[in-house]
Design a protein around this motif. Structure first.
Motif, PDB file in Angstrom:
ATOM      1  N   LEU A   1      19.807  44.443  44.799  1.00 57.21           N
ATOM      2  CA  LEU A   1      21.082  44.484  45.029  1.00 57.21           C
ATOM      3  C   LEU A   1      21.273  44.174  45.645  1.00 57.21           C
ATOM      4  O   LEU A   1      22.796  43.743  46.585  1.00 57.21           O
ATOM      5  CB  LEU A   1      21.330  46.030  44.587  1.00 57.21           C
ATOM      6  N   THR A   2      20.929  44.486  47.448  1.00 57.21           N
ATOM      7  CA  THR A   2      21.526  43.752  48.576  1.00 57.21           C
ATOM      8  C   THR A   2      21.185  42.286  49.048  1.00 57.21           C
ATOM      9  O   THR A   2      21.756  41.453  50.026  1.00 57.21           O
ATOM     10  CB  THR A   2      21.206  45.141  49.410  1.00 57.21           C
ATOM     11  N   ASP A   3      19.682  41.645  48.166  1.00 59.88           N
ATOM     12  CA  ASP A   3      19.568  40.426  48.762  1.00 59.88           C
ATOM     13  C   ASP A   3      19.215  39.589  47.301  1.00 59.88           C
ATOM     14  O   ASP A   3      18.205  38.547  47.686  1.00 59.88           O
ATOM     15  CB  ASP A   3      18.738  40.810  49.449  1.00 59.88           C
ATOM     16  N   GLY A   4      20.046  39.685  46.492  1.00 59.28           N
ATOM     17  CA  GLY A   4      19.287  38.962  45.550  1.00 59.28           C
ATOM     18  C   GLY A   4      19.764  37.474  45.557  1.00 59.28           C
ATOM     19  O   GLY A   4      18.861  36.662  45.187  1.00 59.28           O
ATOM     20  N   VAL A   5      20.448  37.094  46.637  1.00 60.08           N
ATOM     21  CA  VAL A   5      21.615  35.587  46.702  1.00 60.08           C
ATOM     22  C   VAL A   5      19.825  34.883  47.551  1.00 60.08           C
ATOM     23  O   VAL A   5      18.885  33.916  46.858  1.00 60.08           O
ATOM     24  CB  VAL A   5      22.641  35.219  47.019  1.00 60.08           C
ATOM     25  N   PHE A   6      19.353  35.646  48.427  1.00 61.35           N
ATOM     26  CA  PHE A   6      17.732  35.626  48.588  1.00 61.35           C
ATOM     27  C   PHE A   6      16.817  35.642  48.571  1.00 61.35           C
ATOM     28  O   PHE A   6      16.241  34.238  48.419  1.00 61.35           O
ATOM     29  CB  PHE A   6      17.708  35.618  50.317  1.00 61.35           C
ATOM     30  N   LEU A   7      16.445  36.017  47.488  1.00 60.60           N
ATOM     31  CA  LEU A   7      15.429  36.250  46.960  1.00 60.60           C
ATOM     32  C   LEU A   7      15.673  35.181  45.255  1.00 60.60           C
ATOM     33  O   LEU A   7      14.639  34.038  45.135  1.00 60.60           O
ATOM     34  CB  LEU A   7      15.367  37.563  46.050  1.00 60.60           C
ATOM     35  N   LEU A   8      17.110  34.656  44.983  1.00 57.31           N
ATOM     36  CA  LEU A   8      16.768  33.462  44.473  1.00 57.31           C
ATOM     37  C   LEU A   8      16.572  32.104  44.303  1.00 57.31           C
ATOM     38  O   LEU A   8      15.802  31.737  44.263  1.00 57.31           O
ATOM     39  CB  LEU A   8      18.181  33.816  43.350  1.00 57.31           C
ATOM     40  N   PHE A   9      16.985  32.294  45.910  1.00 53.30           N
ATOM     41  CA  PHE A   9      16.407  30.821  46.580  1.00 53.30           C
ATOM     42  C   PHE A   9      15.565  30.759  47.084  1.00 53.30           C
ATOM     43  O   PHE A   9      14.644  29.856  47.380  1.00 53.30           O
ATOM     44  CB  PHE A   9      17.683  30.611  47.562  1.00 53.30           C
TER      45      PHE A   9
ATOM     46  N   LEU B   1      26.139  31.548  39.410  1.00 55.43           N
ATOM     47  CA  LEU B   1      25.054  32.819  39.691  1.00 55.43           C
ATOM     48  C   LEU B   1      24.378  32.908  41.368  1.00 55.43           C
ATOM     49  O   LEU B   1      25.112  34.035  40.895  1.00 55.43           O
ATOM     50  CB  LEU B   1      23.612  32.423  39.122  1.00 55.43           C
ATOM     51  N   CYS B   2      24.947  32.299  42.319  1.00 56.74           N
ATOM     52  CA  CYS B   2      24.346  32.205  43.793  1.00 56.74           C
ATOM     53  C   CYS B   2      25.711  32.900  43.569  1.00 56.74           C
ATOM     54  O   CYS B   2      25.982  33.729  45.273  1.00 56.74           O
ATOM     55  CB  CYS B   2      24.862  30.580  44.070  1.00 56.74           C
ATOM     56  N   ILE B   3      27.188  32.504  43.575  1.00 52.49           N
ATOM     57  CA  ILE B   3      28.127  33.169  43.830  1.00 52.49           C
ATOM     58  C   ILE B   3      28.418  34.711  43.277  1.00 52.49           C
ATOM     59  O   ILE B   3      28.578  35.901  44.131  1.00 52.49           O
ATOM     60  CB  ILE B   3      29.360  32.538  43.277  1.00 52.49           C
ATOM     61  N   THR B   4      28.196  35.021  42.138  1.00 50.15           N
ATOM     62  CA  THR B   4      27.856  36.341  41.471  1.00 50.15           C
ATOM     63  C   THR B   4      26.727  37.561  42.364  1.00 50.15           C
ATOM     64  O   THR B   4      27.300  38.470  42.929  1.00 50.15           O
ATOM     65  CB  THR B   4      27.511  36.326  39.869  1.00 50.15           C
ATOM     66  N   LEU B   5      25.702  36.505  42.912  1.00 47.84           N
ATOM     67  CA  LEU B   5      25.099  37.400  43.581  1.00 47.84           C
ATOM     68  C   LEU B   5      25.340  37.766  45.159  1.00 47.84           C
ATOM     69  O   LEU B   5      25.090  38.387  46.115  1.00 47.84           O
ATOM     70  CB  LEU B   5      23.399  36.462  43.380  1.00 47.84           C
ATOM     71  N   VAL B   6      26.292  36.980  45.647  1.00 45.12           N
ATOM     72  CA  VAL B   6      25.951  36.982  46.811  1.00 45.12           C
ATOM     73  C   VAL B   6      27.984  37.660  46.922  1.00 45.12           C
ATOM     74  O   VAL B   6      27.035  39.138  47.346  1.00 45.12           O
ATOM     75  CB  VAL B   6      26.952  35.413  47.571  1.00 45.12           C
ATOM     76  N   VAL B   7      28.679  38.245  46.115  1.00 43.14           N
ATOM     77  CA  VAL B   7      29.385  39.278  45.545  1.00 43.14           C
ATOM     78  C   VAL B   7      28.873  40.901  45.722  1.00 43.14           C
ATOM     79  O   VAL B   7      29.453  42.015  46.322  1.00 43.14           O
ATOM     80  CB  VAL B   7      30.069  38.786  44.829  1.00 43.14           C
ATOM     81  N   ILE B   8      28.127  40.772  44.808  1.00 40.03           N
ATOM     82  CA  ILE B   8      27.328  41.862  44.454  1.00 40.03           C
ATOM     83  C   ILE B   8      25.882  42.557  45.701  1.00 40.03           C
ATOM     84  O   ILE B   8      26.622  44.276  45.732  1.00 40.03           O
ATOM     85  CB  ILE B   8      26.177  42.013  44.105  1.00 40.03           C
ATOM     86  N   GLY B   9      25.824  41.258  46.218  1.00 43.43           N
ATOM     87  CA  GLY B   9      25.161  41.830  47.290  1.00 43.43           C
ATOM     88  C   GLY B   9      25.696  42.524  48.416  1.00 43.43           C
ATOM     89  O   GLY B   9      25.911  43.567  48.934  1.00 43.43           O
ATOM     90  N   ILE B  10      26.971  42.065  49.235  1.00 40.89           N
ATOM     91  CA  ILE B  10      28.153  42.322  49.561  1.00 40.89           C
ATOM     92  C   ILE B  10      28.724  44.336  49.514  1.00 40.89           C
ATOM     93  O   ILE B  10      28.821  44.728  50.319  1.00 40.89           O
ATOM     94  CB  ILE B  10      29.395  41.481  49.541  1.00 40.89           C
ATOM     95  N   ILE B  11      28.864  43.963  47.615  1.00 39.11           N
ATOM     96  CA  ILE B  11      29.476  45.366  47.837  1.00 39.11           C
ATOM     97  C   ILE B  11      28.515  46.170  47.811  1.00 39.11           C
ATOM     98  O   ILE B  11      28.640  47.564  48.448  1.00 39.11           O
ATOM     99  CB  ILE B  11      29.851  45.189  46.360  1.00 39.11           C
ATOM    100  N   PHE B  12      27.056  45.740  47.524  1.00 41.32           N
ATOM    101  CA  PHE B  12      25.695  46.722  47.083  1.00 41.32           C
ATOM    102  C   PHE B  12      25.518  47.228  48.753  1.00 41.32           C
ATOM    103  O   PHE B  12      25.104  48.275  49.058  1.00 41.32           O
ATOM    104  CB  PHE B  12      25.036  46.358  46.420  1.00 41.32           C
ATOM    105  N   SER B  13      25.715  46.452  49.499  1.00 42.84           N
ATOM    106  CA  SER B  13      25.132  46.540  51.239  1.00 42.84           C
ATOM    107  C   SER B  13      25.959  47.146  51.908  1.00 42.84           C
ATOM    108  O   SER B  13      25.406  48.093  52.628  1.00 42.84           O
ATOM    109  CB  SER B  13      25.348  44.864  52.070  1.00 42.84           C
ATOM    110  N   ASN B  14      27.049  47.517  52.124  1.00 36.73           N
ATOM    111  CA  ASN B  14      27.948  48.526  52.237  1.00 36.73           C
ATOM    112  C   ASN B  14      28.595  49.089  51.987  1.00 36.73           C
ATOM    113  O   ASN B  14      28.338  50.463  52.723  1.00 36.73           O
ATOM    114  CB  ASN B  14      29.641  47.065  52.229  1.00 36.73           C
ATOM    115  N   ALA B  15      27.968  49.548  50.267  1.00 36.28           N
ATOM    116  CA  ALA B  15      27.850  50.982  50.240  1.00 36.28           C
ATOM    117  C   ALA B  15      26.909  52.062  50.047  1.00 36.28           C
ATOM    118  O   ALA B  15      27.051  52.941  50.766  1.00 36.28           O
ATOM    119  CB  ALA B  15      27.994  51.168  48.347  1.00 36.28           C
ATOM    120  N   ILE B  16      25.706  51.152  50.167  1.00 37.33           N
ATOM    121  CA  ILE B  16      23.795  51.982  50.685  1.00 37.33           C
ATOM    122  C   ILE B  16      24.581  51.621  51.568  1.00 37.33           C
ATOM    123  O   ILE B  16      24.034  52.983  52.435  1.00 37.33           O
ATOM    124  CB  ILE B  16      23.201  50.968  50.187  1.00 37.33           C
TER     125      ILE B  16
END
Length: 479
Positions: free
Chosen positions: A344-352, A432-447
């Motif tokens: 949730l927080t680092d999905g884009v880096f896990l993808l790369f 997919l990358c942009i989607t994961l960036v948005v998800i990461g930003i939202i969940f990182s700040n929420a958590i």
């Protein structure tokens, strides 16, 4: 011009974000805990005061139950680097009573951002026009999600993790240079040594990983150097030998310093902490028996570690009990809030990172030379050690996520280098990358917000009425 403007805006945003979180927002979220731990945050003040007098213990009234009692003296197990940062404070009036934990956390977070920004610029230096979106989207991921955001809670525990991450990210940056440009290896090894020593003197588990990675890389580089020595000029060979010796000397100095500190604290240069002497054992007597039976690290805990860090099902209730509650309490001392996942927080880096691993396994990948494969595997094996240790640890704490980030970021940056040069350019990747960036930003700040609402310690005792009810009660208590 566009990239420069984007970097300026992002830097302003991240600084403002850090100051806001480390200031008012974190203050009111963290207030009840901050009052409770206010004495503990002066531990490094006490440590530097004692070190300047040739002593390695700390004030027992400051460190409290987080101390270790040996031969009538109380010691802390944290590395000395955060204490060394307090040197300027001792020259201020009543300086040893000034709590600079919050300021130290902010400075560490800014350093970490700048290092990761530099790494991003390096791996995207040769970006193709078709992959120009990579740098822009990843810039926001680096600034507002993952490692940059998830630990912004001003406490002594987080300060140690943040500075360990600064050295970890520094190590990653120079590892990237060593892997992607063989000419930079001698210089990179020196800076990797500096980062390794800093990590070892801050958080030993992080230091073990960086030391392991550099030693593996050093062996490979030495073997490569000996095979190519006949092809290099005498001047070049002499300069490289000199740089290799400097890198090795720095590593040796770090080991000697750590061994000396360990001996003064525990009477054994190979002991980093003796949990039989832990003062908190008085409140949790079952810990001694559990440690004696299963050890501080046990391979049986790996499945639970994977659940805790990646699939937080442990926080889900099943009737009157939490899922895995009996198994967790059997093998673990504590499972700490909040529930979170790297997906949730680092999905884009896990993808790369997955893209890079694919490129390593794919022999037809044009940008993966034999040297890059060997060098990268050396770094990966070393940086995986702290992550595996945390999967086997006797306690599952949120801040232990820090040990995974050097590996995640190294794999991610190497994967970015593949995409930026057009090696892996699928149509769906950008979306997919942009989607994961948005998800990461939202969940990182929420958590981060719920982390600041969370109490330290075993979570199973706190969430008997469920996660939603716990955080609702915490929020009501604060307001």
């Amino acid at each position: 011009m566009e990239n420069k403007r984007l970097y300026k805006i992002s830097f302003i945003f991240i600084v403002c974000c850090i100051l806001i979180y480390a200031g008012d927002v974190l203050f009111w979220c963290h207030l009840p805990i901050r009052i409770k731990d206010s004495g503990l945050t002066l531990t490094f003040n006490s440590m530097i005061d004692h070190l300047l007098h040739g002593k390695f213990d700390v004030d027992p009234d400051i460190v409290g139950k987080e101390g270790f009692l040996r031969d009538g003296h109380v010691y802390a197990y944290w590395g000395i680097f955060p204490a060394l940062l307090r040197l300027p404070v001792i020259f201020l009036p009543n300086g040893l009573h000034i709590d600079v934990t919050r300021l130290s956390c902010v400075i560490a977070a800014i350093f970490m951002f700048l290092i990761n920004l530099k790494s991003l610029k390096y791996v995207t230096a040769n970006t193709t026009p078709a992959s120009s979106w990579v740098r822009k989207s990843l810039l926001f991921a680096i600034a507002f999600s993952g490692v940059q955001i998830c630990f912004l809670r001003p406490s002594l525990y987080q300060e140690v993790c943040l500075w360990a991450l600064v050295f970890g990210m520094m190590f990653v940056h120079w590892s990237l240079r060593a892997c992607l440009d063989a000419k930079q290896i001698p210089k990179a090894l020196i800076w990797m040594s500096v980062a390794s020593v800093g990590a070892l003197l801050t958080r030993v588990s992080m230091g073990i990983g960086t030391y392991g990675a550099e030693c593996l890389l050093g062996i490979v580089v030495l073997w490569r150097h000996l095979n190519n020595i006949s092809k290099s000029s005498k001047e070049t060979v002499h300069q490289q030998k000199y740089q290799y010796v400097i890198a090795a000397a720095i590593l040796i100095v770090g080991i000697l310093l750590t061994a000396g500190i360990n001996f003064e604290r525990w009477g054994n240069p190979f002991t980093f902490a003796n949990y039989n002497l832990y003062l908190y054992n008085a409140e949790y007597p079952d810990r001694i028996a559990r440690t004696a039976r299963y050890g501080l690290f046990n391979i049986q805990r790996i499945p639970f570690g994977l659940i805790y860090f990646f699939f937080p099902l442990w926080a889900v209730r099943n009737g009157n009990h939490l899922i895995f509650q009996n198994l967790f309490t059997h093998l673990l001392d504590a499972v700490e809030l909040p529930p979170s996942s790297f997906f949730l927080t680092d999905g884009v880096f896990l993808l790369f990172g997955a893209i890079f691993i694919y490129s390593l396994l794919n022999r037809s990948a044009k940008c993966r030379s034999t040297d890059i494969r060997i060098f990268s595997c050396s770094i990966i094996l070393g940086l995986a050690v702290p992550a595996v240790l945390m999967l086997m640890a006797i306690s599952m704490n949120y801040r232990y996520r820090a040990e995974f980030y050097p590996l995640i970021m190294f794999l991610g940056f190497m994967g970015i280098s593949c995409v930026s040069v057009g090696e892996f350019n699928k149509k769906w990747l950008k979306t997919l990358c942009i989607t994961l960036v948005v998800i990461g930003i939202i969940f990182s700040n929420a958590i981060l917000i719920i982390y600041n609402l969370s109490q330290h310690g075993p979570a199973l005792e706190l969430i008997t009425d469920g996660i939603p009810n716990y955080y609702l009660s915490r929020f009501r208590h604060i307001i």
